[in-house]
Design a protein around this motif. Structure first.
Motif, PDB file in Angstrom:
ATOM      1  N   LEU A  29       0.909   6.867  -5.054  1.00 58.67           N
ATOM      2  CA  LEU A  29       1.514   8.189  -4.907  1.00 58.67           C
ATOM      3  C   LEU A  29       1.254   9.043  -6.143  1.00 58.67           C
ATOM      4  O   LEU A  29       0.973  10.240  -6.045  1.00 58.67           O
ATOM      5  CB  LEU A  29       3.029   8.060  -4.681  1.00 58.67           C
ATOM      6  N   GLU A  30       1.331   8.415  -7.320  1.00 61.54           N
ATOM      7  CA  GLU A  30       1.128   9.163  -8.562  1.00 61.54           C
ATOM      8  C   GLU A  30      -0.321   9.635  -8.698  1.00 61.54           C
ATOM      9  O   GLU A  30      -0.593  10.723  -9.185  1.00 61.54           O
ATOM     10  CB  GLU A  30       1.519   8.289  -9.766  1.00 61.54           C
ATOM     11  N   HIS A  31      -1.270   8.808  -8.220  1.00 62.32           N
ATOM     12  CA  HIS A  31      -2.676   9.191  -8.338  1.00 62.32           C
ATOM     13  C   HIS A  31      -3.122  10.128  -7.209  1.00 62.32           C
ATOM     14  O   HIS A  31      -4.139  10.796  -7.332  1.00 62.32           O
ATOM     15  CB  HIS A  31      -3.565   7.937  -8.371  1.00 62.32           C
ATOM     16  N   GLN A  32      -2.388  10.138  -6.119  1.00 61.34           N
ATOM     17  CA  GLN A  32      -2.532  11.107  -5.029  1.00 61.34           C
ATOM     18  C   GLN A  32      -3.793  10.983  -4.182  1.00 61.34           C
ATOM     19  O   GLN A  32      -3.760  11.296  -2.995  1.00 61.34           O
ATOM     20  CB  GLN A  32      -2.450  12.542  -5.564  1.00 61.34           C
ATOM     21  N   VAL A  33      -4.903  10.512  -4.731  1.00 57.77           N
ATOM     22  CA  VAL A  33      -6.167  10.546  -3.995  1.00 57.77           C
ATOM     23  C   VAL A  33      -6.071   9.748  -2.694  1.00 57.77           C
ATOM     24  O   VAL A  33      -6.504  10.203  -1.629  1.00 57.77           O
ATOM     25  CB  VAL A  33      -7.322   9.999  -4.862  1.00 57.77           C
ATOM     26  N   VAL A  34      -5.492   8.543  -2.768  1.00 54.79           N
ATOM     27  CA  VAL A  34      -5.379   7.677  -1.596  1.00 54.79           C
ATOM     28  C   VAL A  34      -4.518   8.339  -0.524  1.00 54.79           C
ATOM     29  O   VAL A  34      -4.844   8.324   0.661  1.00 54.79           O
ATOM     30  CB  VAL A  34      -4.788   6.307  -1.997  1.00 54.79           C
ATOM     31  N   VAL A  35      -3.415   8.937  -0.962  1.00 52.37           N
ATOM     32  CA  VAL A  35      -2.488   9.559  -0.015  1.00 52.37           C
ATOM     33  C   VAL A  35      -3.105  10.814   0.600  1.00 52.37           C
ATOM     34  O   VAL A  35      -2.930  11.090   1.790  1.00 52.37           O
ATOM     35  CB  VAL A  35      -1.144   9.876  -0.706  1.00 52.37           C
ATOM     36  N   LEU A  36      -3.843  11.564  -0.198  1.00 49.79           N
ATOM     37  CA  LEU A  36      -4.529  12.749   0.332  1.00 49.79           C
ATOM     38  C   LEU A  36      -5.500  12.366   1.440  1.00 49.79           C
ATOM     39  O   LEU A  36      -5.573  13.029   2.474  1.00 49.79           O
ATOM     40  CB  LEU A  36      -5.300  13.454  -0.789  1.00 49.79           C
ATOM     41  N   LYS A  37      -6.227  11.272   1.217  1.00 52.79           N
ATOM     42  CA  LYS A  37      -7.187  10.813   2.219  1.00 52.79           C
ATOM     43  C   LYS A  37      -6.455  10.445   3.511  1.00 52.79           C
ATOM     44  O   LYS A  37      -6.923  10.741   4.611  1.00 52.79           O
ATOM     45  CB  LYS A  37      -7.952   9.599   1.678  1.00 52.79           C
ATOM     46  N   LEU A  38      -5.283   9.848   3.357  1.00 53.27           N
ATOM     47  CA  LEU A  38      -4.496   9.448   4.519  1.00 53.27           C
ATOM     48  C   LEU A  38      -3.984  10.666   5.278  1.00 53.27           C
ATOM     49  O   LEU A  38      -4.092  10.742   6.508  1.00 53.27           O
ATOM     50  CB  LEU A  38      -3.318   8.597   4.041  1.00 53.27           C
ATOM     51  N   ARG A  85       0.946   3.644  10.381  1.00 55.63           N
ATOM     52  CA  ARG A  85       0.073   2.607   9.840  1.00 55.63           C
ATOM     53  C   ARG A  85       0.951   1.583   9.145  1.00 55.63           C
ATOM     54  O   ARG A  85       1.772   1.945   8.291  1.00 55.63           O
ATOM     55  CB  ARG A  85      -0.933   3.190   8.850  1.00 55.63           C
ATOM     56  N   ILE A  86       0.744   0.321   9.478  1.00 52.22           N
ATOM     57  CA  ILE A  86       1.632  -0.744   9.008  1.00 52.22           C
ATOM     58  C   ILE A  86       0.861  -1.723   8.130  1.00 52.22           C
ATOM     59  O   ILE A  86      -0.118  -2.336   8.581  1.00 52.22           O
ATOM     60  CB  ILE A  86       2.255  -1.490  10.199  1.00 52.22           C
ATOM     61  N   GLY A  87       1.305  -1.873   6.881  1.00 51.54           N
ATOM     62  CA  GLY A  87       0.748  -2.886   5.989  1.00 51.54           C
ATOM     63  C   GLY A  87      -0.756  -2.845   5.864  1.00 51.54           C
ATOM     64  O   GLY A  87      -1.348  -1.841   5.456  1.00 51.54           O
ATOM     65  N   SER A  88      -1.392  -3.936   6.234  1.00 51.27           N
ATOM     66  CA  SER A  88      -2.842  -4.077   6.060  1.00 51.27           C
ATOM     67  C   SER A  88      -3.652  -3.154   6.970  1.00 51.27           C
ATOM     68  O   SER A  88      -4.874  -3.088   6.836  1.00 51.27           O
ATOM     69  CB  SER A  88      -3.264  -5.529   6.297  1.00 51.27           C
ATOM     70  N   GLU A  89      -3.007  -2.441   7.904  1.00 49.15           N
ATOM     71  CA  GLU A  89      -3.720  -1.427   8.683  1.00 49.15           C
ATOM     72  C   GLU A  89      -4.185  -0.278   7.785  1.00 49.15           C
ATOM     73  O   GLU A  89      -5.097   0.452   8.143  1.00 49.15           O
ATOM     74  CB  GLU A  89      -2.823  -0.871   9.794  1.00 49.15           C
ATOM     75  N   ASN A  90      -3.523  -0.132   6.635  1.00 49.66           N
ATOM     76  CA  ASN A  90      -3.964   0.859   5.663  1.00 49.66           C
ATOM     77  C   ASN A  90      -5.204   0.329   4.951  1.00 49.66           C
ATOM     78  O   ASN A  90      -5.198  -0.776   4.415  1.00 49.66           O
ATOM     79  CB  ASN A  90      -2.847   1.132   4.637  1.00 49.66           C
ATOM     80  N   GLU A  91      -6.265   1.112   4.965  1.00 53.16           N
ATOM     81  CA  GLU A  91      -7.545   0.652   4.416  1.00 53.16           C
ATOM     82  C   GLU A  91      -7.472   0.425   2.914  1.00 53.16           C
ATOM     83  O   GLU A  91      -8.163  -0.429   2.370  1.00 53.16           O
ATOM     84  CB  GLU A  91      -8.642   1.667   4.728  1.00 53.16           C
ATOM     85  N   ASP A  92      -6.645   1.188   2.225  1.00 47.67           N
ATOM     86  CA  ASP A  92      -6.584   1.082   0.773  1.00 47.67           C
ATOM     87  C   ASP A  92      -5.605  -0.002   0.345  1.00 47.67           C
ATOM     88  O   ASP A  92      -4.455  -0.058   0.808  1.00 47.67           O
ATOM     89  CB  ASP A  92      -6.164   2.426   0.167  1.00 47.67           C
ATOM     90  N   ALA A  93      -6.063  -0.858  -0.567  1.00 46.28           N
ATOM     91  CA  ALA A  93      -5.266  -2.014  -0.993  1.00 46.28           C
ATOM     92  C   ALA A  93      -3.923  -1.602  -1.581  1.00 46.28           C
ATOM     93  O   ALA A  93      -2.928  -2.315  -1.427  1.00 46.28           O
ATOM     94  CB  ALA A  93      -6.062  -2.831  -2.021  1.00 46.28           C
ATOM     95  N   GLU A  94      -3.882  -0.420  -2.233  1.00 46.33           N
ATOM     96  CA  GLU A  94      -2.640   0.018  -2.860  1.00 46.33           C
ATOM     97  C   GLU A  94      -1.506   0.186  -1.849  1.00 46.33           C
ATOM     98  O   GLU A  94      -0.331   0.089  -2.198  1.00 46.33           O
ATOM     99  CB  GLU A  94      -2.833   1.350  -3.600  1.00 46.33           C
ATOM    100  N   LEU A  95      -1.877   0.461  -0.603  1.00 45.16           N
ATOM    101  CA  LEU A  95      -0.858   0.725   0.422  1.00 45.16           C
ATOM    102  C   LEU A  95      -0.704  -0.431   1.409  1.00 45.16           C
ATOM    103  O   LEU A  95      -0.050  -0.293   2.434  1.00 45.16           O
ATOM    104  CB  LEU A  95      -1.222   2.002   1.191  1.00 45.16           C
ATOM    105  N   SER A  96      -1.275  -1.584   1.081  1.00 43.95           N
ATOM    106  CA  SER A  96      -1.290  -2.697   2.033  1.00 43.95           C
ATOM    107  C   SER A  96       0.078  -3.340   2.239  1.00 43.95           C
ATOM    108  O   SER A  96       0.252  -4.143   3.151  1.00 43.95           O
ATOM    109  CB  SER A  96      -2.293  -3.769   1.581  1.00 43.95           C
ATOM    110  N   ARG A  97       1.050  -3.002   1.404  1.00 40.76           N
ATOM    111  CA  ARG A  97       2.403  -3.530   1.580  1.00 40.76           C
ATOM    112  C   ARG A  97       3.380  -2.467   2.082  1.00 40.76           C
ATOM    113  O   ARG A  97       4.582  -2.676   2.079  1.00 40.76           O
ATOM    114  CB  ARG A  97       2.928  -4.133   0.263  1.00 40.76           C
ATOM    115  N   ALA A  98       2.824  -1.335   2.482  1.00 46.74           N
ATOM    116  CA  ALA A  98       3.685  -0.224   2.905  1.00 46.74           C
ATOM    117  C   ALA A  98       3.410   0.157   4.349  1.00 46.74           C
ATOM    118  O   ALA A  98       2.371  -0.179   4.914  1.00 46.74           O
ATOM    119  CB  ALA A  98       3.435   0.991   2.008  1.00 46.74           C
ATOM    120  N   SER A  99       4.352   0.864   4.931  1.00 47.92           N
ATOM    121  CA  SER A  99       4.138   1.513   6.220  1.00 47.92           C
ATOM    122  C   SER A  99       4.188   3.017   5.994  1.00 47.92           C
ATOM    123  O   SER A  99       4.965   3.507   5.166  1.00 47.92           O
ATOM    124  CB  SER A  99       5.205   1.096   7.231  1.00 47.92           C
TER     125      SER A  99
END
Length: 338
Positions: free
Chosen positions: A255-264, A277-291
């Motif tokens: 969230l702080e770096h924003q680039v990953v979230v912007l892409k989403l 998008r749930i867990g590993s459905e997120n392509e970016d590893a940083e978000l793999s534990r989030a929904s």
């Protein structure tokens, strides 16, 4: 109720109970809390099948079960009808958003509200000038050799830029510059108007040629070629609670770096459609534990930006989806002037 339907009901009950308590769910608790019409033994058998199918897992031999990512996905996919917010809640949301002084303030209020309503982090993408159309370009003389350009778009976005001149310009010259700029900008995206801006100097009289050239260069270089996507984020601190901090630190960093979230959010381009998008459905590893629950807001049929909530995989999916959808719908209504 057949065995398949019953197991689906058992899975829904497990997910709902786990979301509410974050404690493993046992068969006795399911029988006590949910009227499933069968014995604990049948529920245990159903839980064994669900575990075999990968929808739930057992943390310890004697403990209850918790949903897996596949279990959450099956739960979300089965949400055909999400309970609507009450009329009081809807009025409160609309009143709060309508109090915004401009579009950016409305969007800032929207993420503050979503973070508060969901107890998660909320993000929104500001409309980029590539999709916004210019409503007006005001030109103001700050002093004889400095102009202020105020660009106002149909989404309520306001950008200001200073232009330093080589020679003084009078009131009549300022009006002439304003008229020329508006002639090529109004009702166009800056992207579309960039070529017109580049050739605008040839249409200017000698007395304002320098001012028009400098104003055009400023607009092209700072607003066309280098307009970054911008995010507003609220509620990151909600992800740092004791129960979540360990698993969601990478999400906070993203969230702080924003680039990953912007892409989403860039992928949320369909109005009235909520994506989860749930867990590993997120392509970016940083978000793999989030929904992540996202949708788009816009004007008419055009999506202008994405809006979403980021939280743990055990988030309240029905409530979050409804709140994200409602806030996006109201942003769009305000954009349309309704």
């Amino acid at each position: 109720m057949g065995a398949v339907e019953r197991r689906q009901a058992v899975l829904r009950a497990i997910v709902a109970d786990y979301i509410a308590s974050q404690e493993p769910v046992g068969s006795k608790a399911l029988v006590d809390r949910h009227k499933l019409g069968v014995s604990s033994a049948t529920i245990r058998n159903d839980m064994a099948v669900l575990e075999q199918q990968g929808y739930i897992s057992q943390t310890h031999a004697s403990s209850g079960r918790i949903p897996t990512e596949a279990g959450y996905r099956a739960f979300v996919d089965a949400l055909h009808d999400v309970k609507p917010l009450s009329q009081v809640e809807r009025h409160a949301i609309l009143d709060f958003l309508e109090s915004g002084v401009d579009m950016e303030d409305v969007l800032r209020r929207s993420v503050q509200l979503l973070a508060q309503l969901t107890n998660q982090a909320a993000v929104v993408q500001l409309p980029t000038l590539s999709v916004s159309r210019v409503k007006h370009c005001e030109v103001v003389a700050l002093n004889p050799t400095r102009l202020l350009l105020v660009l106002i778009t149909d989404t309520g976005r306001v950008d200001q830029r200073n232009v330093d001149l080589a020679a003084p310009i009078g009131d009549e010259g300022v009006r002439a510059v304003r008229d020329l700029l508006n002639d090529v900008l109004v009702d166009k995206t800056l992207q579309d108007a960039s070529e017109s801006l580049r050739g605008l100097t040839t249409r200017a009289g000698a007395e304002i040629q320098d001012a028009v050239e400098r104003a055009s260069e400023v607009l092209i270089s700072t607003l066309v070629d280098a307009t970054p996507d911008r995010l507003i984020i609220a509620g990151s601190a909600n992800l740092t609670s004791a129960s979540q901090a360990g698993s969601l630190q990478s999400v906070i960093d993203a969230l702080e770096h924003q680039v990953v979230v912007l892409k989403l959010l860039a992928g949320a381009q369909e109005l009235e459609r909520v994506s989860v998008r749930i867990g590993s459905e997120n392509e970016d590893a940083e978000l793999s534990r989030a929904s992540i629950v996202t949708t788009a807001y816009g004007s008419g049929d055009a999506a202008l930006g994405g809006l979403g909530v980021v939280g743990p995989t055990h988030m309240d999916y029905p409530g979050t989806m409804q709140k994200v959808a409602t806030v996006a719908r109201y942003i769009s209504r305000i954009l349309r002037g309704e």
